[in-house]
Design an enzyme around this catalytic site. Structure first.
Site, short mmCIF file in Angstrom:
data_model
loop_
_atom_site.label_atom_id
_atom_site.label_comp_id
_atom_site.label_asym_id
_atom_site.label_seq_id
_atom_site.Cartn_x
_atom_site.Cartn_y
_atom_site.Cartn_z
N GLU A 67 -3.46 40.41 58.91
CA GLU A 67 -2.13 39.63 59.05
C GLU A 67 -2.42 38.24 58.51
O GLU A 67 -3.08 37.44 59.02
CB GLU A 67 -1.50 39.73 60.60
CG GLU A 67 -0.58 38.82 60.89
CD GLU A 67 -0.41 38.59 62.33
OE1 GLU A 67 -1.05 39.12 63.00
OE2 GLU A 67 0.73 37.96 62.50
N ASP B 15 -2.93 39.09 65.02
CA ASP B 15 -2.78 38.11 66.27
C ASP B 15 -2.27 38.77 67.75
O ASP B 15 -1.81 39.53 67.59
CB ASP B 15 -1.52 36.86 66.10
CG ASP B 15 -2.32 36.08 65.05
OD1 ASP B 15 -3.75 35.84 64.60
OD2 ASP B 15 -1.42 35.25 64.32
N ASP C 285 -0.33 37.98 69.78
CA ASP C 285 0.77 37.25 70.35
C ASP C 285 1.93 38.67 69.90
O ASP C 285 1.44 39.49 69.56
CB ASP C 285 1.18 36.07 69.82
CG ASP C 285 1.11 35.99 68.26
OD1 ASP C 285 1.21 37.16 67.34
OD2 ASP C 285 1.15 35.12 67.63
N ASP D 107 4.41 38.31 67.75
CA ASP D 107 4.48 38.64 66.43
C ASP D 107 3.18 39.67 65.72
O ASP D 107 3.52 40.63 65.16
CB ASP D 107 4.18 37.31 65.40
CG ASP D 107 5.75 36.75 65.27
OD1 ASP D 107 6.76 37.37 65.61
OD2 ASP D 107 5.73 35.33 64.92
#
Ligand code: 0RA
Length: 636
Positions: free
Chosen positions: A429, A502, A504, A506
């Site tokens: 990503e 990541d 998180d 997102d």
């Protein structure tokens, strides 16, 4: 309960204990694995037995408790496992059931029981793989009990005290000698299986209590509507095309059929099938019979109402099933499970049973609900036209279609090896993370494909539109397998496709979008075990001159216990790591942890995908936040 009594063992007992010893020596043969999945299998096994009792009409309630000390208790109000002495084995039936392989304890004929599939190995296997197991039976006016250590009885069946009613309680503590990876049960995994069991057995009440945390958690499942409620649940975030859920049930001399279905505005087909409560992920004869009958009924109806003209071709099964959510459940006396994962129903008589039964019931429903039926047919015709238009457009442009194209995406930094079994594709990503990944990788075996931002949500787009998306195109061509009907797993260019996002919210969202694409259009990659999720660390701590990476909050807490003074830094994103750090923690095969994405629980996957990818934004947000930290929910 009673002291061990070695003199009560005879030659028969020794063979019995050798049987359980075989289970302990090769647990994988009996429960699939000794990882989290095998561990949960123990719970399914005991619950299945209680559900069998419910299917036979003797049990209305099952209580599952995750005990604070790591054990599980499963209590039912069935007839209770018989405790009387068996003439042949010279022991209590209870002891025999718990110590003899495949003595599922089903002495009587005529019931539908789970046998020969993934489950159905018998509670004796649970006993063999438990450090401790306790059975409490209420029947014949008394409470009876027997305890086991590593599968061996510590004494005979004890008559404890007078008691009313009947039932079975099995409590067990999985052996850490077998389950070396973890003995910790996963609440959400158990929730979804128990909920599924409640959907499949209408009226049966299943409760789950988790006593491991500070506050006990409780869930209770009971569905009067059975499969109707199941379809409602699956379609919770989709737009139904008709108000009434189509439902049929039927009993023959030796089989039962139950089916519920509803079309939605979605472009995907969701079909879940079960045989004797086992999810038949690989389909089989019940699904074949269903599809054949459905295609015929819809075409016949469309022609009889002149919605299809003489000159029109028949609607294809695929067009008819666009947006359809259906659950099929059959009960079969002697189920044959086939296929790679033994989740494909093989009984040939079931194909014609389902087809013939539906050939009677479906046309009747369509006639009686002609308004809804017309709307369904309209949707099928639209799907058919869209597919035809996409095909024509492809022919007209005469461009080499994406699926045939051989040129790899420009963004792909490929590996030099051409051996797929050695090659890995990291889908990364964002550009900031792609840099260190390219620099840190092993260029012989590791390829990097950076993707930017959010890829298209394929849940909400027809295939033709999805294919116009650059990121989707890049992933498909890099993978090499093509998609849909042209999918061919043997053309996979990499046997590991690793999603590196990541840690998180997102990142979790992007990972789910990627998984949706793979799940919907390249499912074979997941089935082949080629799809993985990378686990980049969340924290870095320095102790003197040495650096430690910690993968999650738990690891951090543990580290803090030994080093109370140090100050951890939290990685905000992959881009914050340099090439060396990324290699050491996440990419180096010798030190990394990859989580393989499994699709055994398709119902769970459907639920996740429809919640995450459907229209209900609030529910989606809540779900992602709850699960962002825990990608392992995909693993079991
Ligand atoms: C053997 C025979 C009978 C019931 C059971 C086993 C039985 C097993 C389990 C496992 C968990 N719960 C269970 N409940 C019942 C039939 C006994 C009869 O005929 O009364």
């Amino acid at each position: 309960m009673t002291a061990p009594n070695p003199s009560s063992y005879d030659a028969g007992d020794i063979t019995v204990l050798e049987g359980l010893e075989a289970v302990r020596r090769r647990p994988g043969m009996y429960i699939g694995s000794t990882g989290p999945r095998g561990l949960h299998h123990l719970v399914w096994e005991v619950v299945d037995n209680a559900v069998d009792e419910a299917m036979a009409g003797f049990c209305t309630r099952i209580d599952v408790t995750l005990l604070a000390d790591g054990g599980v208790r499963v209590r039912d109000n069935g007839r209770g496992i018989p405790v009387d002495h068996h003439k042949k084995t010279k022991t209590s039936a209870l002891t025999t059931v718990l110590t003899t392989l495949h003595a599922g304890g089903k002495f009587e004929q005529g019931a539908y029981t789970v046998s020969g599939g993934l489950h159905g190995v018998g509670v004796s296997v649970v006993n063999a793989l438990s450090a401790r197991l306790e059975a409490e039976i209420v029947r014949d006016g008394f409470l009876w009990g027997q305890s086991f250590v590593d599968g061996r009885p510590t004494g005979k069946v004890a008559k404890i005290r007078p008691a009313r009613r009947t039932g079975t309680t099995i409590s067990f503590w999985p052996s850490p000698k077998t389950f070396t990876e973890t003995t910790e049960f996963h609440f959400d995994t158990i929730v979804s299986r128990l909920r599924e069991m409640a959907f499949l057995n209408k009226g049966l009440e299943i409760r789950l209590t988790d006593e491991r945390g500070e506050e006990p958690q409780e869930k209770s499942f009971m569905y009067k509507g059975g499969l109707i409620d199941f379809v409602k649940h699956l379609n919770a975030t989709r737009e139904p095309l008709h108000a009434h859920i189509i439902y049929f049930d039927h009993e023959s001399d030796d089989s039962e059929l139950e089916i519920a279905m509803q079309w939605t505005g979605s472009y995907n087909e969701t079909v879940l099938s079960f045989a004797n409560n086992i999810n038949t992920h690989e389909g089989g004869t019940h699904e074949e019979g269903f599809r054949k009958s459905l295609t015929k009924a819809i075409n016949d109806f469309a022609r009889s109402k002149n919605l299809l003209k003489d000159k029109d071709e028949n609607l294809s099964g695929e067009d008819i099933r666009e947006g359809l959510t259906s659950v099929i459940s059959v009960k079969v006396r002697q189920p044959q499970f086939e296929g790679q994962t033994k989740t494909k129903l093989g009984n040939t008589e079931i194909r014609s049973y389902v087809e013939k039964t539906l050939n009677q019931m479906l046309p009747e429903w369509l006639e009686r609900n002609a308004g809804e039926a017309r709307r369904i047919v309209d949707k099928c015709i639209t799907a058919s036209k869209a597919r035809e238009a996409a095909r024509k457009a492809r022919e007209l442009t005469r461009r080499k279609s994406l699926l045939e194209s051989t040129s790899l995406p420009g963004k792909l930094v490929d590996c030099s090896s051409r051996d797929p079994s050695l090659s890995e594709l990291f889908i990364v990503e964002g550009d900031s993370a792609a840099g260190p990944a390219k620099e840190g990788r092993d260029s012989v075996t590791q390829a990097i494909l950076p993707i930017r931002g959010k890829i298209l949500n394929v849940e909400k787009a027809r295939l033709a539109k999805a294919l116009q998306n650059n990121e989707v195109q890049a992933i498909i061509t890099a993978a090499g397998t093509s998609i849909g009907e042209e999918f061919d797993v043997t053309k996979a260019r990499y046997h590991k496709i690793v999603m590196l996002t990541d840690a998180d919210v997102d990142g979790a969202h992007i990972r789910t979008l990627l998984l949706t694409l793979l799940f919907r259009h390249m499912r074979g990659l997941i089935e082949a075990g080629y799809v993985y999720v990378a686990q980049p660390p969340l924290y870095r701590v320095k102790v003197g001159s040495s650096v430690h990476y910690l993968k999650d909050e738990t690891a951090l807490a543990e580290f803090h216990r030994d080093h109370p003074k140090v100050n951890p830094t939290r990685f905000k994103g992959l881009g914050e790591m340099n090439a060396n750090e990324l290699w050491d923690t996440t990419m180096n095969p010798a030190t990394r942890t990859l989580i393989r994405v499994e699709l055994e629980d398709a119902a769970r996957a459907e639920e996740i995908f429809s919640i995450l990818m459907g229209d209900d934004v609030a529910e989606r947000k809540a779900f992602i936040q709850q699960n962002a930290k825990d990608v392992r929910f995909l693993d079991i």
